[in-house]
Design an enzyme around this catalytic site. Structure first.
Site, PDB file in Angstrom:
ATOM      1  N   LEU A  64     -28.691 -12.396-100.817  1.00 38.13           N
ATOM      2  CA  LEU A  64     -29.094 -11.023-101.126  1.00 38.13           C
ATOM      3  C   LEU A  64     -30.607 -10.843-101.099  1.00 38.13           C
ATOM      4  O   LEU A  64     -31.116  -9.760-101.350  1.00 38.13           O
ATOM      5  CB  LEU A  64     -28.533 -10.611-102.496  1.00 38.13           C
ATOM      6  CG  LEU A  64     -27.020 -10.816-102.664  1.00 38.13           C
ATOM      7  CD1 LEU A  64     -26.576 -10.366-104.045  1.00 38.13           C
ATOM      8  CD2 LEU A  64     -26.231 -10.099-101.585  1.00 38.13           C
ATOM      9  N   ASP A 306     -20.698 -14.495 -94.832  1.00 41.60           N
ATOM     10  CA  ASP A 306     -21.947 -15.239 -94.614  1.00 41.60           C
ATOM     11  C   ASP A 306     -23.096 -14.250 -94.396  1.00 41.60           C
ATOM     12  O   ASP A 306     -23.879 -14.373 -93.460  1.00 41.60           O
ATOM     13  CB  ASP A 306     -21.831 -16.215 -93.446  1.00 41.60           C
ATOM     14  CG  ASP A 306     -22.940 -17.265 -93.465  1.00 41.60           C
ATOM     15  OD1 ASP A 306     -23.502 -17.509 -94.544  1.00 41.60           O
ATOM     16  OD2 ASP A 306     -23.242 -17.830 -92.397  1.00 41.60           O
ATOM     17  N   HIS A 310     -31.914  -9.450 -92.813  1.00 38.52           N
ATOM     18  CA  HIS A 310     -33.298  -9.753 -92.451  1.00 38.52           C
ATOM     19  C   HIS A 310     -34.063  -8.470 -92.181  1.00 38.52           C
ATOM     20  O   HIS A 310     -33.478  -7.444 -91.828  1.00 38.52           O
ATOM     21  CB  HIS A 310     -33.351 -10.615 -91.179  1.00 38.52           C
ATOM     22  CG  HIS A 310     -32.973 -12.048 -91.395  1.00 38.52           C
ATOM     23  ND1 HIS A 310     -33.684 -12.897 -92.199  1.00 38.52           N
ATOM     24  CD2 HIS A 310     -31.942 -12.780 -90.890  1.00 38.52           C
ATOM     25  CE1 HIS A 310     -33.114 -14.093 -92.183  1.00 38.52           C
ATOM     26  NE2 HIS A 310     -32.053 -14.049 -91.403  1.00 38.52           N
TER      27      HIS A 310
END
Length: 425
Positions: A64, A306, A310
């Site tokens: 996170l 998963d 970004h």
């Protein structure tokens, strides 16, 4: 707060339910399924006609970006994305900044989760201090601070004796060890599967053996130490075979696969598009088919997102220089439903892989619509089409190879402990 979710197709694999009816929630718990409790007066009625009502999803592997990288994402932004995806419990990998290797950091995680109004973020503790692979973390203290497992988070463990001692320590405190198998040296800082595509485009390759050799080491030590081991984000055919054989001989192990590995292969990579840069890398069509068979046959217990959001800068530059990972919370359900549409698995099996089985692995009283359990509930329309774009996306990270694609299946309501945390507008 008393809630009735009526007219939906209720699918609860843990209780072998797949039937039209109503679900009753009271005081944050499941009150009843099908039969209305005496004197039940609802504060909220949800009409789930044409939709599926199931346990909220449990995601075994997320990042996170807090603490330490809030420019990429925050608990608040990713909790919003999780709620919109029907996910009611998130397992946070330990490679935060600072690493989750002390009770103080575990407490910080809980504080951040509470501030984000999404308390069911469960920290995974680092197997070794600072994930450096040299000194064991204080696993018992971390367990007492609320960590639900320990993991190496793909960080290399330089010495197998240290891994053995870590697994003995975890076993002595009945802690689950989540192993992300990867031999760092064989991986050789690669960024794509060692095969035709990597060779064609001059990309540093990661052989299948980087995963399978690390996995084999862990299997041997699991037998030696009696440690409960979960293998996270498996990517290859040979890994599935090894896990299948180990289960056959009675090892206490489980496994999950990231959802993108069940749909994408090295042949889907758009040349030099860093949205396809993931670890473990996208492998061959044969690997993908074996992974699907592993899920269908139960060798692979669960499907995870998963999730790795970004910022733009992390995905700029040459493919090998970019950071790996996909922002994937919001595509978890529609891509799982795509497996159902392609007859890889059936609907109850799909829902079990997202809810019941992760709960069993983590030993949580959730993942089921059992009366008395926490009312973590997802309602979704399996036929609703939507486009992945800025108008529908909640995560702060937009790094996904599915951007601008039309997907089928959308969450309409999410309840966490009986509290409405998402409603599709």
């Amino acid at each position: 707060m008393r809630i009735i979710i009526e007219n939906g197709r209720i699918i609860d694999p843990a209780n072998q339910i797949d039937k039209q009816g109503s679900l009753y929630i009271a005081d944050g718990k499941i009150a009843a399924v099908f039969n209305e409790p005496d004197g039940f007066v609802a504060d909220l009625r949800v009409d789930a006609s044409g939709q599926i009502v199931c346990p909220g999803f449990i995601d075994l592997s997320t990042r996170l970006r807090e603490p330490g990288q809030s420019r990429k994402a925050t608990f608040k932004s990713e909790a919003r994305a999780a709620a919109s995806a029907g996910i009611t419990t998130l397992c946070l990998q330990p490679d935060t900044k600072p690493v989750i290797d002390t009770p103080a950091v575990a407490e910080l995680i809980k504080e951040l989760a509470d501030k984000a109004d999404y308390p069911q973020i469960l920290p995974i503790a680092a197997l070794t201090r600072k994930l450096e692979g040299n000194e064991l973390s204080s696993m018992l203290a971390l367990k007492q601070a609320g960590c639900i497992a320990v993991s190496n988070a793909r960080a290399p463990i330089t010495n197998l004796l240290i891994l053995r001692r870590a697994m003995e320590y975890a076993a002595s405190h009945d802690l689950l060890f989540i192993c992300q198998p990867n031999d760092y040296w064989l991986g050789n800082k690669g960024c794509a599967h060692e095969g035709e595509v990597a060779t064609r485009y001059g990309l540093p390759g990661i052989p299948e053996a980087a995963e399978t050799i690390a996995l084999a080491h862990c299997l041997e030590l699991a037998e030696l130490t009696g440690c409960r081991v979960h293998f996270g984000q498996i990517s290859s055919r040979r890994s599935v075979i090894k896990i299948q054989q180990a289960k056959k001989y009675g090892l206490n192990i489980s496994a999950d696969v990231a959802i993108h590995q069940l749909h994408l292969t090295e042949n889907d990579i758009i040349p030099f598009d860093s949205a396809y840069h993931v670890l473990p890398p996208l492998r061959t069509e044969a690997d993908k088919q074996f992974l699907r068979q592993g899920v269908a046959g139960g060798t692979i217990n669960c499907i995870s997102s998963d999730h790795q959001p970004h910022d733009v800068d992390a995905k700029l530059g040459a493919f090998p220089e970019t950071e790996p990972g996909i922002s994937s919370l919001e595509t978890l359900l529609p891509l799982t439903l795509k497996l159902v549409a392609q007859h890889a698995i059936d609907m109850p099996h799909a829902i079990a892989a997202l809810s019941q089985r992760p709960a069993e692995i983590l030993r949580l009283n959730s993942g089921a619509l059992t009366p008395g359990y926490s009312a973590d509930v997802c309602v979704f329309d399996p036929e609703l089409l939507w486009q992945v774009d800025a108008s529908t996306w909640q995560s702060q990270g937009t790094n996904t190879p599915f951007w601008q694609q039309i997907l089928k299946g959308r969450v309409t309501y999410t309840f966490q402990a009986g509290r409405l945390i998402y409603q599709l507008r």
